[in-house]
Design an enzyme around this catalytic site. Sequence first.
Site, PDB file in Angstrom:
ATOM      1  N   GLU A 176     -41.516  36.496  -9.936  1.00  0.00           N
ATOM      2  CA  GLU A 176     -40.943  35.845 -10.935  1.00  0.00           C
ATOM      3  C   GLU A 176     -39.623  34.849  -9.603  1.00  0.00           C
ATOM      4  O   GLU A 176     -38.744  33.849  -9.914  1.00  0.00           O
ATOM      5  CB  GLU A 176     -39.638  37.558 -10.521  1.00  0.00           C
ATOM      6  CG  GLU A 176     -38.775  36.870 -11.492  1.00  0.00           C
ATOM      7  CD  GLU A 176     -37.817  38.555 -11.561  1.00  0.00           C
ATOM      8  OE1 GLU A 176     -36.629  38.745 -11.762  1.00  0.00           O
ATOM      9  OE2 GLU A 176     -38.282  39.505 -10.953  1.00  0.00           O
ATOM     10  N   GLY A 217     -30.751  42.179 -12.385  1.00  0.00           N
ATOM     11  CA  GLY A 217     -30.292  43.556 -12.268  1.00  0.00           C
ATOM     12  C   GLY A 217     -31.434  44.517 -11.594  1.00  0.00           C
ATOM     13  O   GLY A 217     -30.667  45.821 -11.802  1.00  0.00           O
TER      14      GLY A 217
END
Length: 318
Positions: A176, A217
């Site tokens: 990521e 998040g």
Amino acid sequence: MDEPKVTGTKPKMSSTRMILLILAFLSTLAVIALIAVAVTQNQPLPENIKYGIVLDAGSSHTNLYVYEWPAEKENDTGVVKQVEVCKVEGPGISGYSHAPEKAGPSLEQCLQQAKEVIPSAQHKETPVYLGATAGMRLLRLQNESAADKVLSSVGNTLRSAPFNFQGARIITGQEEGAYGWITINYLLGNFKQSGWKKLLHSLKSLSETSGALDLGGASTQITFVSKELTSESPENQLYFRLYGKDYQVYTHSFLCYGKDQALQQKLARDLQTVENSLLPDPCFHKGYERTINISDFFKNPCTSEKKMAMSSLKTTGK
């Protein structure tokens, strides 16, 4: 007395006239050829464009992106352009842990939008891929069976679409971070140099790239090219070759330190000192209230270590 008969042959065409006729014929052909070329050049040539679909399944929501690129690569790297984005309605796919069968169907509206953007003749050859991030990494730690069911539901929906399904999986924190770093530097034009900038770029020992700090998040990633990469954490080192140049980057993902999970950890700490079931919170707007189920709240791997014996709690804005 009979009149005398005159016999003989017709005079032959002169060689000069023959040459003129041939030249006229060739000139006509040349004019026709020039017209044909002009018409062809004014016709738009078919572009050899490829398409791809990526679904970014984050902790709070999922986005579908449609990309296009020329089939011919530039210096072994495809030049990609985003042509469509669709935000999937509802929560991220990890939010369907209690109803995994609904995770896949939640993507159908955006898949329909992708069908309308991509020419139907290219649907079968268009790859579609879903990468889930920290929300699903947390769900896998909390309930591996539920995470598998969510991915299975998502996979079934993507397989039923008319595209070339390439997989649906939970990507690592390192992946990521690295993908975010590539995206940032691609958009800034740091990989592709030209003219004197290319010469200056090649003379420097350190690549002119920017570091990337991605606040999500449920996790935060930091990625950058370092002058000194040691073997202290080899799992955090990744290698790429982009536009003919090699890059060695350091990347690290901090699970539980994304925006939402950081707030959850703060609430968990505040719960240790609360004297009743009402907790004022400066992170909320005044007048906002939210009721938290304590048993579910502390099932989260980010807050499980701070578990306490309280059944429910109401948080309000100050």
